[in-house]
Scaffold this active site. Sequence first.
Site, mmCIF file in Angstrom:
data_model
loop_
_atom_site.group_PDB
_atom_site.id
_atom_site.type_symbol
_atom_site.label_atom_id
_atom_site.label_comp_id
_atom_site.label_asym_id
_atom_site.label_seq_id
_atom_site.Cartn_x
_atom_site.Cartn_y
_atom_site.Cartn_z
ATOM 1 N N GLN A 1 -3.055 2.264 9.872
ATOM 2 C CA GLN A 1 -1.718 2.456 9.281
ATOM 3 C C GLN A 1 -0.839 3.329 10.189
ATOM 4 O O GLN A 1 0.382 3.169 10.205
ATOM 5 C CB GLN A 1 -1.826 3.110 7.903
ATOM 6 C CG GLN A 1 -2.392 2.215 6.820
ATOM 7 C CD GLN A 1 -3.893 2.353 6.679
ATOM 8 O OE1 GLN A 1 -4.593 2.635 7.659
ATOM 9 N NE2 GLN A 1 -4.404 2.155 5.489
ATOM 10 N N LYS B 1 -5.274 9.884 2.849
ATOM 11 C CA LYS B 1 -6.029 9.011 3.750
ATOM 12 C C LYS B 1 -7.161 9.749 4.449
ATOM 13 O O LYS B 1 -6.989 10.888 4.890
ATOM 14 C CB LYS B 1 -5.048 8.420 4.774
ATOM 15 C CG LYS B 1 -5.633 7.512 5.822
ATOM 16 C CD LYS B 1 -6.468 6.396 5.274
ATOM 17 C CE LYS B 1 -5.728 5.485 4.311
ATOM 18 N NZ LYS B 1 -6.633 4.561 3.569
ATOM 19 N N ARG C 1 0.841 -1.192 0.000
ATOM 20 C CA ARG C 1 0.000 0.000 0.000
ATOM 21 C C ARG C 1 0.876 1.241 0.000
ATOM 22 O O ARG C 1 2.089 1.133 0.080
ATOM 23 C CB ARG C 1 -0.922 -0.014 1.223
ATOM 24 C CG ARG C 1 -0.127 -0.406 2.475
ATOM 25 C CD ARG C 1 -0.574 0.171 3.724
ATOM 26 N NE ARG C 1 -0.534 1.612 3.720
ATOM 27 C CZ ARG C 1 0.570 2.338 3.897
ATOM 28 N NH1 ARG C 1 1.760 1.785 4.084
ATOM 29 N NH2 ARG C 1 0.513 3.658 3.885
ATOM 30 N N GLY C 2 0.224 2.426 -0.013
ATOM 31 C CA GLY C 2 0.977 3.677 -0.073
ATOM 32 C C GLY C 2 1.147 4.043 -1.542
ATOM 33 O O GLY C 2 1.564 3.194 -2.349
ATOM 34 N N ARG D 1 -7.214 -0.493 -7.045
ATOM 35 C CA ARG D 1 -7.553 0.623 -6.134
ATOM 36 C C ARG D 1 -7.586 1.898 -6.988
ATOM 37 O O ARG D 1 -6.656 2.147 -7.751
ATOM 38 C CB ARG D 1 -6.518 0.748 -5.002
ATOM 39 C CG ARG D 1 -6.500 -0.455 -4.071
ATOM 40 C CD ARG D 1 -5.643 -0.190 -2.840
ATOM 41 N NE ARG D 1 -6.284 0.714 -1.917
ATOM 42 C CZ ARG D 1 -5.644 1.331 -0.906
ATOM 43 N NH1 ARG D 1 -4.357 1.125 -0.724
ATOM 44 N NH2 ARG D 1 -6.300 2.138 -0.099
ATOM 45 N N ASP E 1 -2.149 10.880 -2.128
ATOM 46 C CA ASP E 1 -2.415 9.805 -3.091
ATOM 47 C C ASP E 1 -2.635 10.338 -4.489
ATOM 48 O O ASP E 1 -2.419 9.641 -5.474
ATOM 49 C CB ASP E 1 -3.621 8.978 -2.648
ATOM 50 C CG ASP E 1 -3.198 8.009 -1.570
ATOM 51 O OD1 ASP E 1 -3.083 8.430 -0.410
ATOM 52 O OD2 ASP E 1 -2.918 6.841 -1.903
HETATM 53 O O1 MRU Z 1 -4.852 3.126 2.045
HETATM 54 P P1 MRU Z 1 -3.365 3.358 2.061
HETATM 55 O O2 MRU Z 1 -2.699 2.778 3.262
HETATM 56 O O3 MRU Z 1 -2.711 2.937 0.766
HETATM 57 O O4 MRU Z 1 -3.242 4.932 2.152
HETATM 58 C C1 MRU Z 1 -1.976 5.528 2.110
HETATM 59 C C2 MRU Z 1 -1.985 6.981 2.312
HETATM 60 O O5 MRU Z 1 -3.018 7.620 2.398
HETATM 61 C C3 MRU Z 1 -0.661 7.673 2.313
HETATM 62 O O6 MRU Z 1 -0.708 8.794 3.120
HETATM 63 C C4 MRU Z 1 -0.329 8.105 0.880
HETATM 64 O O7 MRU Z 1 -0.421 7.031 0.015
HETATM 65 C C5 MRU Z 1 1.001 8.715 0.781
HETATM 66 S S1 MRU Z 1 2.287 7.510 0.921
HETATM 67 C C6 MRU Z 1 3.777 8.296 0.744
#
Ligand code: MRU
Length: 341
Positions: free
Chosen positions: A193, A245, A45-46, A88, A234
Amino acid sequence: MLKPISYKNDKIIILDQTKIPEDEIYIEVDTIEVLYEAIKMLKIRGAPLLGIAAAYGIRLSSTINLNKNIDDYKNCLLNDITILKSSRPTAVNLFNVLNKAEKSINSYNDKFRIHESLVSLAVKTHEEDREMCDKIADNGVNLIKNNAKILTHCNTGVLATGGIGTALGIIYRSFWKGKKPDVYVGETRPLLQGARLTAFELTNEGINVHIIPDSARAYIMMEKKIDIVITGADRIAMNGDTANKIGTFDTAINARYFNIPFYIAAPTSTFDKNASDMNDIPIEQRNPEELYKVGYQGLTKTKADFINPAFDITPNKLINGIITEKGIILPPYEKNIPDFI
Ligand code: MRU
């Protein structure tokens, strides 16, 4: 440091982030279906890391299909791109990489040439992300004063990128420079997270971390006199509206109320040239099952509806600056973003 992704012997090796912090389990991914599932379930993820995973995914697909004739080879690859794009919807890094792969596939009629370009896309995407993290840290570290109280959200570190991270990369760099950052992180309901991943990463490095309920952010900003808020992104629209997030938007509103600077840290691969503002950013809605369990009590018997958006969008006017590998972008974003990316 942890290695969230690598590519060895025609397999993608992924650190299963759903098991952290209890276990550090690596899984071997040898089909696109397994990769799709790993992305969907947030084993990986991320936003930047999803771009890297997509790049390795198409490299893997090319290897698997290389013995087919050129038409079947291309069709299988394009089909795998469609599968990965449906995993996603919000992190644009995944789409940016897959669009590049699609372009290579459509540009050549020689499968070995395509394969070569996909191998180099994967290596480059990973390597460039590592470098971008370092540069974001260089560009952001001066915003952090000695003993700064920093509030962040979700996970934006080693576990979300190909390097030291974006917002967390700046925090790491400030720590390595002896600035003694004091970090507050919301637990990040429902998948935690912040509490599981960010706290795990930063405390492993010896950085001081406080986990707080997401609902305590305004209280903590006031009580602890937070100096700065930095989160990741994102997807960033061309006017600076930023998806991150769920909970980032209200963090930014709280920060503005207390006059605390609110920054986004992200590589330029997180900007979406096709999104002019927040209306062009899709928000992932996740399975309500993730919300059923709260504290000690299961809520499965309730007749209430569960709403589980994974992201929200912070309007550009709440963002003091966007820290990228090319420098810090300041408002007015509509004018300044095109000059930077
Ligand atoms: O649902 P996730 O865990 O993939 O969400 C991740 C985030 O919202 C992070 O803040 C974002 O991807 C930036 S990662 C450098």
